[in-house]
Design a protein around this motif. Structure first.
Motif, PDB file in Angstrom:
ATOM      1  N   PHE A   1      38.097  27.378   7.616  1.00  0.00           N
ATOM      2  CA  PHE A   1      37.112  26.696   6.759  1.00  0.00           C
ATOM      3  C   PHE A   1      36.813  27.476   5.475  1.00  0.00           C
ATOM      4  CE2 PHE A   1      36.300  24.930  10.993  1.00  0.00           C
ATOM      5  CZ  PHE A   1      36.445  23.577  10.696  1.00  0.00           C
ATOM      6  N   ALA A   2      37.775  28.292   5.053  1.00  0.00           N
ATOM      7  CA  ALA A   2      37.665  28.923   3.733  1.00  0.00           C
ATOM      8  C   ALA A   2      38.074  27.893   2.682  1.00  0.00           C
ATOM      9  CB  ALA A   2      38.569  30.150   3.650  1.00  0.00           C
ATOM     10  N   PRO A   3      37.427  27.877   1.519  1.00  0.00           N
ATOM     11  CA  PRO A   3      37.774  26.873   0.493  1.00  0.00           C
ATOM     12  C   PRO A   3      39.170  27.098  -0.073  1.00  0.00           C
ATOM     13  CG  PRO A   3      36.207  28.469  -0.381  1.00  0.00           C
ATOM     14  CD  PRO A   3      36.320  28.752   1.096  1.00  0.00           C
TER      15      PRO A   3
ATOM     16  N   ASP B   1      38.138  18.488  11.660  1.00  0.00           N
ATOM     17  CA  ASP B   1      39.315  19.246  11.232  1.00  0.00           C
ATOM     18  C   ASP B   1      39.186  19.759   9.805  1.00  0.00           C
ATOM     19  OD1 ASP B   1      42.127  20.113  11.715  1.00  0.00           O
ATOM     20  OD2 ASP B   1      42.517  18.727  10.061  1.00  0.00           O
ATOM     21  N   SER B   2      38.600  18.958   8.903  1.00  0.00           N
ATOM     22  CA  SER B   2      38.483  19.404   7.518  1.00  0.00           C
ATOM     23  C   SER B   2      37.480  18.559   6.758  1.00  0.00           C
ATOM     24  CB  SER B   2      39.849  19.344   6.812  1.00  0.00           C
ATOM     25  OG  SER B   2      40.303  18.002   6.725  1.00  0.00           O
ATOM     26  N   LEU B   3      36.974  19.138   5.684  1.00  0.00           N
ATOM     27  CA  LEU B   3      36.164  18.443   4.683  1.00  0.00           C
ATOM     28  C   LEU B   3      36.909  18.542   3.358  1.00  0.00           C
ATOM     29  CD1 LEU B   3      32.608  19.854   5.508  1.00  0.00           C
ATOM     30  CD2 LEU B   3      33.469  17.590   6.053  1.00  0.00           C
ATOM     31  N   VAL B   4      36.998  17.433   2.632  1.00  0.00           N
ATOM     32  CA  VAL B   4      37.755  17.412   1.383  1.00  0.00           C
ATOM     33  C   VAL B   4      36.909  16.757   0.298  1.00  0.00           C
ATOM     34  CG1 VAL B   4      39.852  16.633   0.221  1.00  0.00           C
ATOM     35  CG2 VAL B   4      39.931  17.246   2.649  1.00  0.00           C
ATOM     36  N   LEU B   5      36.782  17.467  -0.809  1.00  0.00           N
ATOM     37  CA  LEU B   5      36.081  16.948  -1.986  1.00  0.00           C
ATOM     38  C   LEU B   5      37.090  16.886  -3.119  1.00  0.00           C
ATOM     39  CD1 LEU B   5      33.236  16.122  -3.031  1.00  0.00           C
ATOM     40  CD2 LEU B   5      32.949  18.490  -3.772  1.00  0.00           C
TER      41      LEU B   5
ATOM     42  N   ILE C   1      39.267  20.360  -3.515  1.00  0.00           N
ATOM     43  CA  ILE C   1      38.850  21.552  -2.773  1.00  0.00           C
ATOM     44  C   ILE C   1      38.628  21.125  -1.328  1.00  0.00           C
ATOM     45  CG2 ILE C   1      36.438  21.187  -3.471  1.00  0.00           C
ATOM     46  CD1 ILE C   1      36.099  24.251  -3.221  1.00  0.00           C
ATOM     47  N   SER C   2      39.207  21.877  -0.397  1.00  0.00           N
ATOM     48  CA  SER C   2      39.130  21.507   1.011  1.00  0.00           C
ATOM     49  C   SER C   2      38.702  22.705   1.844  1.00  0.00           C
ATOM     50  CB  SER C   2      40.484  20.986   1.505  1.00  0.00           C
ATOM     51  OG  SER C   2      41.471  22.001   1.409  1.00  0.00           O
ATOM     52  N   TRP C   3      38.032  22.397   2.933  1.00  0.00           N
ATOM     53  CA  TRP C   3      37.632  23.384   3.917  1.00  0.00           C
ATOM     54  C   TRP C   3      38.256  22.956   5.246  1.00  0.00           C
ATOM     55  CZ3 TRP C   3      34.655  21.260   0.185  1.00  0.00           C
ATOM     56  CH2 TRP C   3      34.014  22.129  -0.711  1.00  0.00           C
ATOM     57  N   GLY C   4      39.354  23.616   5.641  1.00  0.00           N
ATOM     58  CA  GLY C   4      40.102  23.187   6.816  1.00  0.00           C
ATOM     59  C   GLY C   4      40.010  24.173   7.963  1.00  0.00           C
TER      60      GLY C   4
END
Length: 308
Positions: free
Chosen positions: A288-290, A255-259, A280-283
């Motif tokens: 999946f845009a930052p 679903d997402s990547l979160v840094l 900063i997340s890519w959802g």
């Protein structure tokens, strides 16, 4: 003649061990030396185990995790307010309050059941811990209640079963939580956190968590590492990476990547904590845009933070 040749060859093939007076053969290690070595290794492991326990507990207390609230032998009231800036837009989450309840009579009943059915002799690294730390190796049952100040008001209750346990130089914290809220009704969370202390100020943590909204039929997981640096007893900085999943039907997908990174600071007023988190997340919902977000959270904690 042929028999003599064969015997001569066999003689040459037999290894000859001549004693060298300059390098005598090594003697087997004595039991005293072996026991001393084992004792040194056990002491080293116990020291590392104590270090990761102390560091993880101080980090949880500073970052306001439920584990720290559960460990306190007192009721703790937490009031939280979060502000954020996302893509230039300023917003705020609803004010929430949470009361972690300490019920002495309930704790006595829990201890009697635990001693009757789960008593055991401690050995190894756990045997080297002090009495207070050994007590935390058992299962603990905790209750929590609170409300979210919104319209309409959302209130909730939680029941949490927790246990911390050692595996060598790693400390694991497991909990199973059931909760009911007016808004979402029945939900369940299963979490396992593994900690390793590089030194007395630097902690590595890996989180695995699954959340199941039983009433609303939603399921998701969170996984990822954190590196947490403590500067003083009142400040720390964490670097976090999370991979989040969701389930739709019978399909589980990313679903997402979160840094993110969170700096937390206890102010001059001991019961006020400030946390700043750039993220900063890519959802999936954003293709999946930052997306950049900056959070500012204020925690007000009422209650005795020490342990009886």
């Amino acid at each position: 003649m042929r028999l003599f040749s064969v015997l001569f060859c066999l003689f040459l093939a037999i290894p000859v061990h001549a004693e060298d007076p300059q390098n005598p053969p090594a003697e087997p290690l004595s039991e005293e030396v072996l026991s001393t070595g084992r004792g040194y290794l056990e002491d080293t492991r116990a020291s590392l185990s104590n270090r990761v326990i102390r560091l993880s507990e101080s980090v949880d207390a500073l970052f306001g995790n439920t584990r720290a609230d559960d460990a306190r032998n007192t009721s703790t009231l937490r009031v939280s307010q979060t502000y954020y800036v996302r893509d230039g837009d300023l917003g705020a989450e609803d004010v929430s309050t949470s009361l972690n309840l300490y019920l002495p009579n309930f704790q006595k009943w829990e201890k009697s059941i635990r001693d009757k059915y789960f008593s055991r002799s401690d050995s190894g690294a756990e045997g080297a811990l002090n009495t207070e730390q050994q007590a935390q190796r058992y299962w603990d049952l905790n209750t929590e209640a609170g409300l979210v100040v919104t319209i309409p008001v959302n209130y909730f209750v939680k029941l949490r079963l927790r246990r911390n346990f050692l595996m060598g130089i790693f400390e694991n914290s497991f909990y199973q939580e059931f909760r009911w809220s007016k808004k979402d009704e029945w939900e369940e969370t299963t979490s396992l956190t593994t900690d390793y202390a590089f030194n007395r100020d630097l902690l590595f943590r890996f989180i695995n968590e699954a959340n199941w909204a039983m009433t609303n039929e939603r399921f998701g997981t969170h996984h990822g590492p954190s590196l947490i640096q403590t500067f003083t007893a009142d400040s720390a900085l964490s670097y976090d990476f999370r991979f989040n999943t969701k389930m739709e039907g019978y399909s589980l997908y990313g679903d997402s990547l979160v840094l993110s990174s969170t700096y937390t600071q206890r102010t001059g007023i001991d019961w006020i904590y400030l946390k700043t988190t750039p993220e900063i997340s890519w959802g999936r919902k954003d293709d999946f845009a930052p997306v950049m977000t900056l959070y500012l959270k204020v925690d007000l904690i009422f209650g005795d933070e020490g342990k009886d």
